[in-house]
Every structure is written in structure tokens, then in C-alpha cells.
Enzyme design. Structure first.
Site, PDB file in Angstrom:
ATOM      1  N   PRO A 100       5.603  -4.431  -3.319  1.00  0.00           N
ATOM      2  CA  PRO A 100       5.689  -5.724  -2.621  1.00  0.00           C
ATOM      3  C   PRO A 100       5.111  -6.847  -3.478  1.00  0.00           C
ATOM      4  O   PRO A 100       4.015  -6.707  -4.029  1.00  0.00           O
ATOM      5  CB  PRO A 100       4.842  -5.503  -1.368  1.00  0.00           C
ATOM      6  CG  PRO A 100       3.995  -4.311  -1.646  1.00  0.00           C
ATOM      7  CD  PRO A 100       4.696  -3.484  -2.657  1.00  0.00           C
TER       8      PRO A 100
ATOM      9  N   THR B 171       4.628 -11.037  -3.308  1.00  0.00           N
ATOM     10  CA  THR B 171       4.753 -12.355  -2.663  1.00  0.00           C
ATOM     11  C   THR B 171       5.318 -13.365  -3.649  1.00  0.00           C
ATOM     12  O   THR B 171       4.820 -13.491  -4.762  1.00  0.00           O
ATOM     13  CB  THR B 171       3.362 -12.835  -2.198  1.00  0.00           C
ATOM     14  OG1 THR B 171       2.941 -11.977  -1.158  1.00  0.00           O
ATOM     15  CG2 THR B 171       3.418 -14.265  -1.673  1.00  0.00           C
TER      16      THR B 171
ATOM     17  N   HIS C  41       1.037  -3.386   5.983  1.00  0.00           N
ATOM     18  CA  HIS C  41       0.139  -3.827   4.901  1.00  0.00           C
ATOM     19  C   HIS C  41      -1.307  -3.655   5.361  1.00  0.00           C
ATOM     20  O   HIS C  41      -1.881  -4.525   6.013  1.00  0.00           O
ATOM     21  CB  HIS C  41       0.429  -5.287   4.562  1.00  0.00           C
ATOM     22  CG  HIS C  41      -0.160  -5.736   3.260  1.00  0.00           C
ATOM     23  ND1 HIS C  41      -1.125  -5.022   2.585  1.00  0.00           N
ATOM     24  CD2 HIS C  41       0.093  -6.843   2.487  1.00  0.00           C
ATOM     25  CE1 HIS C  41      -1.444  -5.662   1.463  1.00  0.00           C
ATOM     26  NE2 HIS C  41      -0.729  -6.761   1.387  1.00  0.00           N
TER      27      HIS C  41
ATOM     28  N   ALA D 290      -3.740  -3.063   3.130  1.00  0.00           N
ATOM     29  CA  ALA D 290      -4.483  -3.059   1.862  1.00  0.00           C
ATOM     30  C   ALA D 290      -5.048  -4.432   1.523  1.00  0.00           C
ATOM     31  O   ALA D 290      -4.959  -5.392   2.300  1.00  0.00           O
ATOM     32  CB  ALA D 290      -3.548  -2.582   0.748  1.00  0.00           C
TER      33      ALA D 290
ATOM     34  N   TYR E 274      -6.808  -7.654   3.552  1.00  0.00           N
ATOM     35  CA  TYR E 274      -6.220  -8.401   4.675  1.00  0.00           C
ATOM     36  C   TYR E 274      -6.662  -7.783   6.015  1.00  0.00           C
ATOM     37  O   TYR E 274      -7.486  -6.873   6.043  1.00  0.00           O
ATOM     38  CB  TYR E 274      -4.692  -8.450   4.517  1.00  0.00           C
ATOM     39  CG  TYR E 274      -4.282  -9.257   3.301  1.00  0.00           C
ATOM     40  CD1 TYR E 274      -4.604 -10.617   3.199  1.00  0.00           C
ATOM     41  CD2 TYR E 274      -3.602  -8.668   2.232  1.00  0.00           C
ATOM     42  CE1 TYR E 274      -4.248 -11.358   2.074  1.00  0.00           C
ATOM     43  CE2 TYR E 274      -3.248  -9.408   1.104  1.00  0.00           C
ATOM     44  CZ  TYR E 274      -3.566 -10.756   1.036  1.00  0.00           C
ATOM     45  OH  TYR E 274      -3.235 -11.494  -0.073  1.00  0.00           O
TER      46      TYR E 274
ATOM     47  N   GLY F  40      -0.892  -1.051 -12.655  1.00  0.00           N
ATOM     48  CA  GLY F  40      -1.145  -0.980 -14.095  1.00  0.00           C
ATOM     49  C   GLY F  40      -0.433   0.149 -14.813  1.00  0.00           C
ATOM     50  O   GLY F  40      -0.768   0.453 -15.964  1.00  0.00           O
TER      51      GLY F  40
ATOM     52  N   GLY G 254       5.070  -3.361  -9.987  1.00  0.00           N
ATOM     53  CA  GLY G 254       5.086  -4.717  -9.459  1.00  0.00           C
ATOM     54  C   GLY G 254       5.536  -5.700 -10.512  1.00  0.00           C
ATOM     55  O   GLY G 254       6.711  -6.057 -10.622  1.00  0.00           O
TER      56      GLY G 254
HETATM   57  C1  FNR Z   1       1.323  -8.760  -5.647  1.00  0.00           C
HETATM   58  N1  FNR Z   1       0.910  -7.655  -4.900  1.00  0.00           N
HETATM   59  C2  FNR Z   1       1.160  -7.595  -3.554  1.00  0.00           C
HETATM   60  N2  FNR Z   1       0.777  -6.499  -2.817  1.00  0.00           N
HETATM   61  C3  FNR Z   1       1.115  -6.385  -1.520  1.00  0.00           C
HETATM   62  O1  FNR Z   1       0.787  -5.376  -0.904  1.00  0.00           O
HETATM   63  N3  FNR Z   1       1.849  -7.374  -0.898  1.00  0.00           N
HETATM   64  C4  FNR Z   1       2.234  -8.494  -1.544  1.00  0.00           C
HETATM   65  O2  FNR Z   1       2.914  -9.346  -0.949  1.00  0.00           O
HETATM   66  C5  FNR Z   1       1.861  -8.643  -2.903  1.00  0.00           C
HETATM   67  N4  FNR Z   1       2.167  -9.771  -3.607  1.00  0.00           N
HETATM   68  C6  FNR Z   1       1.959  -9.826  -4.974  1.00  0.00           C
HETATM   69  C7  FNR Z   1       2.427 -10.935  -5.705  1.00  0.00           C
HETATM   70  C8  FNR Z   1       2.276 -10.959  -7.092  1.00  0.00           C
HETATM   71  C9  FNR Z   1       2.792 -12.140  -7.859  1.00  0.00           C
HETATM   72  C10 FNR Z   1       1.643  -9.891  -7.752  1.00  0.00           C
HETATM   73  C11 FNR Z   1       1.509  -9.872  -9.263  1.00  0.00           C
HETATM   74  C12 FNR Z   1       1.175  -8.810  -7.036  1.00  0.00           C
HETATM   75  C13 FNR Z   1       0.355  -6.473  -5.592  1.00  0.00           C
HETATM   76  C14 FNR Z   1       1.490  -5.600  -6.135  1.00  0.00           C
HETATM   77  O3  FNR Z   1       2.202  -4.989  -5.081  1.00  0.00           O
HETATM   78  C15 FNR Z   1       0.951  -4.493  -7.071  1.00  0.00           C
HETATM   79  O4  FNR Z   1       0.007  -3.728  -6.362  1.00  0.00           O
HETATM   80  C16 FNR Z   1       0.309  -5.065  -8.325  1.00  0.00           C
HETATM   81  O5  FNR Z   1       1.164  -6.005  -8.944  1.00  0.00           O
HETATM   82  C17 FNR Z   1      -0.029  -3.955  -9.332  1.00  0.00           C
HETATM   83  O6  FNR Z   1       1.131  -3.309  -9.790  1.00  0.00           O
HETATM   84  P1  FNR Z   1       1.679  -3.616 -11.297  1.00  0.00           P
HETATM   85  O7  FNR Z   1       2.080  -5.040 -11.317  1.00  0.00           O
HETATM   86  O8  FNR Z   1       0.534  -3.331 -12.240  1.00  0.00           O
HETATM   87  O9  FNR Z   1       2.819  -2.658 -11.478  1.00  0.00           O
END
Ligand code: FNR
Length: 352
Positions: free
Chosen positions: A26, A28, A175, A177, A180, A300, A321
Site C-alpha cells: 500500500p 499513499t 491497516h 500498522a 495509526y 527494504g 513498495g
Molecule cells: C508507504 N507505506 C504505506 N503503508 C501502508 O500501510 N499504507 C499506506 O498507505 C502507505 N503509504 C506509503 C506511501 C509512500 C510514498 C511510501 C514510500 C510508503 C509503506 C509501504 O507500504 C512499505 O511498507 C514501505 O514502502 C517499505 O517497503 P519498500 O518500499 O522498502 O519496499
């Protein structure tokens, strides 16, 4: 063509089979209208990524008061449902699967988003950090909910789940996590309650279990996923050793459910990090240890570390992500061993 296990089908349950083990996390993007309706660019944005085994949408608010910023999408009005329907149709047309992540931020908000009212939370607490995407708004005081408000919000989650199915989603991700609302009930630093929703692992897990029960009864437990951050790391959640007992209890309850939910997903930016409050385990190690169902890890990972972990059965599915923001064609690039674009924050300016 890469023949890694990452590209093999995965049967999530009797209703849902993923065409590969790669999940879009997910993310945003804040491209919805002022009425929280996803815009038409979002249709192509999600469609372009529909060769993922499963897409989980950006956090989607369950009511107007569930938000902590503007222009995030919602799933509580007819217009929002209709707009999502166009997205799910396109993803299904490309033979993809898509879950809607349903979201209430709790205290990670501000009165300016809430008609001057204080944000709600598990308890009265104060956050000191700046509101994301604002110039000089600070979160400040939150107010613990009364029992009537708790019931109302559980009902909002249930309605959001029903609306998500009406909009054509294959399921929802609750959600729970990243600090929130639900996470605020699950951590000792933010849950100071002395009633049935605080004070013991059983009571602290009650809110999320009631939400799962309400959503599962409404749309089927196989269509309900859950994202959790057992380690405290975001939005001023400070982990404590007692937190581990809450998450162990919660995961045990999910194991004992007569109808298993779809999966548990780590909410995390760095899954190599070990947490003192989790007895020096990473989030995915902790969840794998106590939860016997499907685990999605995130945070990561790159292609090689993901393959290694899946081959070694550390978890079942990998979510990416930022790599999905930078590479709409991530699956094709990975399967052809092509180089990836690196993610930059400027990429968030455009819904590509
Ligand atoms: C996120 N992440 C995130 N997590 C979630 O549960 N709901 C959300 O709406 C969002 N929004 C969001 C926006 C942006 C711009 C980023 C970079 C991250 C966290 C995301 O789901 C994920 O856990 C992290 O990005 C780590 O994974 P990667 O990017 O290392 O593969």
C-alpha cells in the site's frame, strides 16, 4: 526468463490464487479529489501494476474523520465506490487481484481536518511531530474514545469492507500498522485504558479482533488481510517489552480462528531491523514465529533478498513498495533480470 519461486502461483485460499508471490505494498499517493474520490489517473496507475500477484491499494479512509491529510481516497460514498469500481475492473481485466487497505489514522491527525475537534485515539495522549505534507501544523493532543465511539468506528470498518466488495475489490486489508488508530490500541505507550479495551493483552487486542470479526462476518474471513507493526517505529510509538505479549496473544487468536483470515502483513520500512521489544527479532521473524497462516513481509527488500527469504520459507509472499512506484513494470523487469529504476521522493509528484 527468471524461474525463481517468486514467479510461481500461490494459492492464498479457496477463493484467491495469486499468479506470483510478489505483492504491491500500500502506497499513499494523495491524488484523490477534495471529496476523497480517486482520480481517473489512478485507473492507469493501478492497471499498469496489475501483473503483481496482488495489489494492495493505498490507505483508504473509512470516514471523513478517519483522515490525517487531504486528498487521500475514501470508501464511504457512492462516488468513491464508483471510482474504485473503474480501477478494480481494469485490474481484473488484466487478470490481477486487488485488495483495498482500509484506514483510520486515529491520533495521527489534527483538528484542522476534523472541524476543530480533537483527533480520537485509544487514550488521551500528545504527539509532538509535524503533520505530513503540512508547513507548520503539529499533531498535538488526542482524546481517548468512549465505548459508544468504539462501536461506531468498528461499524465504519464493517461498512467500508462491504463497500469495498461492492466496488469490486477481491478483499480488504485492515491497516493495523504504522502507529495509526488500531496500532494505538496495540501498543502500551498509547493504550492507557483501564476498561475492556486496555490493561492486558486480551483487552488491548479486543478492538482489532472486533473489527476483524465484523468485517469477516460481512465479507468472508478469506477476504480479510491484516497489516501489523509489532515493533514500535513510526508516529511516535515507543516499543515496550510488554508489547510483545499483546501481539503474541493477537496472533494466537488468529491461529485459533475457525475461519482463517487471508494473511498477516508486516507494516515496516526495514525488515532487517531487530526490535528489542520483540526479543531481538525482526517484524517478519516475530510474526512467522507466532502466526501459522500466510505471512507477507515488506520493508527494504530487493529481488535477491526476497528470493532468498522465500526459498528459505521465512515468509510466504513479498511486498515491494518504493520499487513499484519507480517501476510500473516491476514484474516484467524482475522476471527478465532487467535493471530497476531507483526510487526518488520527487516521483511522488506524479501518478505514473
Ligand atoms: C508507504 N507505506 C504505506 N503503508 C501502508 O500501510 N499504507 C499506506 O498507505 C502507505 N503509504 C506509503 C506511501 C509512500 C510514498 C511510501 C514510500 C510508503 C509503506 C509501504 O507500504 C512499505 O511498507 C514501505 O514502502 C517499505 O517497503 P519498500 O518500499 O522498502 O519496499
Amino acid at each position: 526468463m527468471n524461474t525463481s519461486k517468486l514467479f510461481s502461483e500461490f494459492r492464498l485460499n479457496k477463493y484467491l490464487t495469486l499468479k506470483n508471490r510478489i505483492v504491491m505494498a500500500p502506497l499513499t499517493r494523495a491524488f484523490a479529489s477534495d471529496a476523497f474520490v480517486p482520480n481517473s489517473k489512478a485507473i492507469d496507475y493501478y492497471a499498469r501494476r496489475s501483473d503483481a500477484g496482488l495489489i494492495i491499494t493505498e490507505g483508504t479512509i473509512i470516514s471523513e474523520n478517519a483522515r490525517g491529510q487531504n486528498n487521500v481516497p475514501g470508501i464511504f460514498t457512492r462516488d468513491q465506490i464508483n471510482a474504485w469500481q473503474k480501477i478494480t475492473d481494469k485490474v481484473h481485466h488484466n487478470k490481477g487481484l486487488i485488495f483495498n487497505q482500509i484506514w483510520h489514522v486515529g491520533r495521527v491527525s489534527h483538528p484542522s481536518f476534523l472541524n476543530g475537534q480533537l483527533p480520537v485515539s485509544a487514550s488521551n495522549t500528545v504527539m509532538t511531530s509535524r503533520v505530513k505534507r503540512s508547513v507548520n501544523l503539529y499533531h498535538g493532543q488526542a482524546r481517548g474514545m468512549n465505548l459508544f465511539e468504539i462501536k461506531q468506528i468498528i461499524d465504519d470498518y464493517k461498512t467500508a469492507a462491504i463497500n469495498a466488495i461492492k466496488a469490486g475489490f477481491d478483499g480488504i486489508e485492515i491497516h493495523g500498522a504504522n502507529g495509526y488508530l488500531i496500532d494505538q490500541f496495540l501498543h502500551c505507550c498509547t493504550n492507557l485504558r483501564t476498561d475492556n479495551y486496555g490493561g492486558s493483552p486480551k483487552n488491548m487486542a479486543r478492538f482489532v479482533l472486533e473489527i476483524i470479526e465484523a468485517c469477516g462476518q460481512a465479507i468472508g474471513f478469506e477476504r480479510v488481510g491484516l497489516r501489523l507493526s509489532p515493533g514500535g517505529y513510526l508516529h511516535e510509538i515507543v516499543g515496550e517489552s510488554k508489547d510483545a505479549e499483546v501481539f503474541q496473544y493477537l496472533l494466537q487468536q488468529l491461529n485459533d480462528y475457525s475461519a482463517p483470515i487471508a494473511y498477516v502483513h508486516t507494516g515496516n520500512f526495514d525488515d532487517s531491523r531487530k526490535f528489542v521489544e520483540l526479543n531481538n527479532l525482526s517484524m517478519s521473524e516475530f510474526i512467522r514465529k507466532y502466526y501459522s497462516g500466510v505471512v507477507i513481509a515488506c520493508g527494504g527488500y530487493n529481488f535477491n533478498t526476497a528470493i532468498d527469504a522465500i526459498e528459505n520459507k521465512k515468509f510466504d509472499l513479498i511486498a515491494f513498495g518504493r520499487p513499484f512506484i519507480a517501476n510500473p513494470d516491476l514484474i516484467k523487469r524482475l522476471s527478465n533480470n532487467q535493471e530497476l529504476e531507483n526510487y526518488h521522493d520527487q516521483m511522488l509528484q506524479d501518478l505514473n
